[in-house]
Design a protein around this motif. Structure first.
Motif, PDB file in Angstrom:
ATOM      1  N   GLN A 281     -11.766  15.579  -7.796  1.00 47.80           N
ATOM      2  CA  GLN A 281     -12.408  14.487  -7.076  1.00 47.80           C
ATOM      3  C   GLN A 281     -11.383  13.704  -6.276  1.00 47.80           C
ATOM      4  O   GLN A 281     -10.761  12.784  -6.771  1.00 47.80           O
TER       5      GLN A 281
ATOM      6  N   CYS B 198     -12.080  12.026  -3.497  1.00 50.09           N
ATOM      7  CA  CYS B 198     -12.749  10.857  -2.938  1.00 50.09           C
ATOM      8  C   CYS B 198     -13.342  10.040  -4.083  1.00 50.09           C
ATOM      9  O   CYS B 198     -13.877  10.591  -5.023  1.00 50.09           O
ATOM     10  N   THR B 199     -13.220   8.731  -3.996  1.00 48.34           N
ATOM     11  CA  THR B 199     -13.870   7.876  -4.984  1.00 48.34           C
ATOM     12  C   THR B 199     -14.756   6.881  -4.252  1.00 48.34           C
ATOM     13  O   THR B 199     -14.516   6.559  -3.090  1.00 48.34           O
TER      14      THR B 199
ATOM     15  N   ASN C 206     -15.983   3.116  -4.353  1.00 48.30           N
ATOM     16  CA  ASN C 206     -15.829   1.793  -4.941  1.00 48.30           C
ATOM     17  C   ASN C 206     -16.966   0.907  -4.432  1.00 48.30           C
ATOM     18  O   ASN C 206     -17.754   1.313  -3.571  1.00 48.30           O
TER      19      ASN C 206
ATOM     20  N   LYS D  39     -18.246   8.945   3.431  1.00 44.25           N
ATOM     21  CA  LYS D  39     -17.567   8.964   2.126  1.00 44.25           C
ATOM     22  C   LYS D  39     -18.539   9.359   1.009  1.00 44.25           C
ATOM     23  O   LYS D  39     -18.183  10.110   0.107  1.00 44.25           O
TER      24      LYS D  39
ATOM     25  N   TYR E  22     -18.222  12.558  -1.286  1.00 46.99           N
ATOM     26  CA  TYR E  22     -18.170  12.409  -2.735  1.00 46.99           C
ATOM     27  C   TYR E  22     -19.141  13.371  -3.426  1.00 46.99           C
ATOM     28  O   TYR E  22     -18.825  13.963  -4.459  1.00 46.99           O
TER      29      TYR E  22
END
Length: 85
Positions: free
Chosen positions: A4, A6-7, A9, A26, A30
């Protein structure tokens, strides 16, 4: 995507709910592996074997459905949960 990279938030989620293009990208990034998994179908071969392929049309439909649902995300609930953590 390997592991992973990409995170997501809270800032990114808020921006996605607001329709920010970069944030929507994003979110799609993800969930790319998961969407590909959901769109993988098994095709029977003449020799009796089964071949797994990604149905690109189905993957596209899943991505579009995700984009449709993002504005409905319970943002206030997510903010409360983030504060509690």
């Amino acid at each position: 995507m390997k592991e992973q990279e990409c995170t997501l938030n809270l800032h990114t989620i808020e921006a996605a709910v607001a329709g920010e293009t970069w944030a929507l990208g994003k979110v799609l990034e993800y969930y790319a592996d998961y969407m590909e998994e959901l769109a993988t179908v098994e095709i029977g071969q003449p020799d009796g074997s089964v071949k797994k392929i990604v149905d690109e049309d189905l993957k596209q439909q899943i991505g579009l459905k995700l984009l449709e649902e993002i504005p409905k995300f319970p943002l206030e609930e997510a903010k409360k949960q983030a504060v509690e953590e």
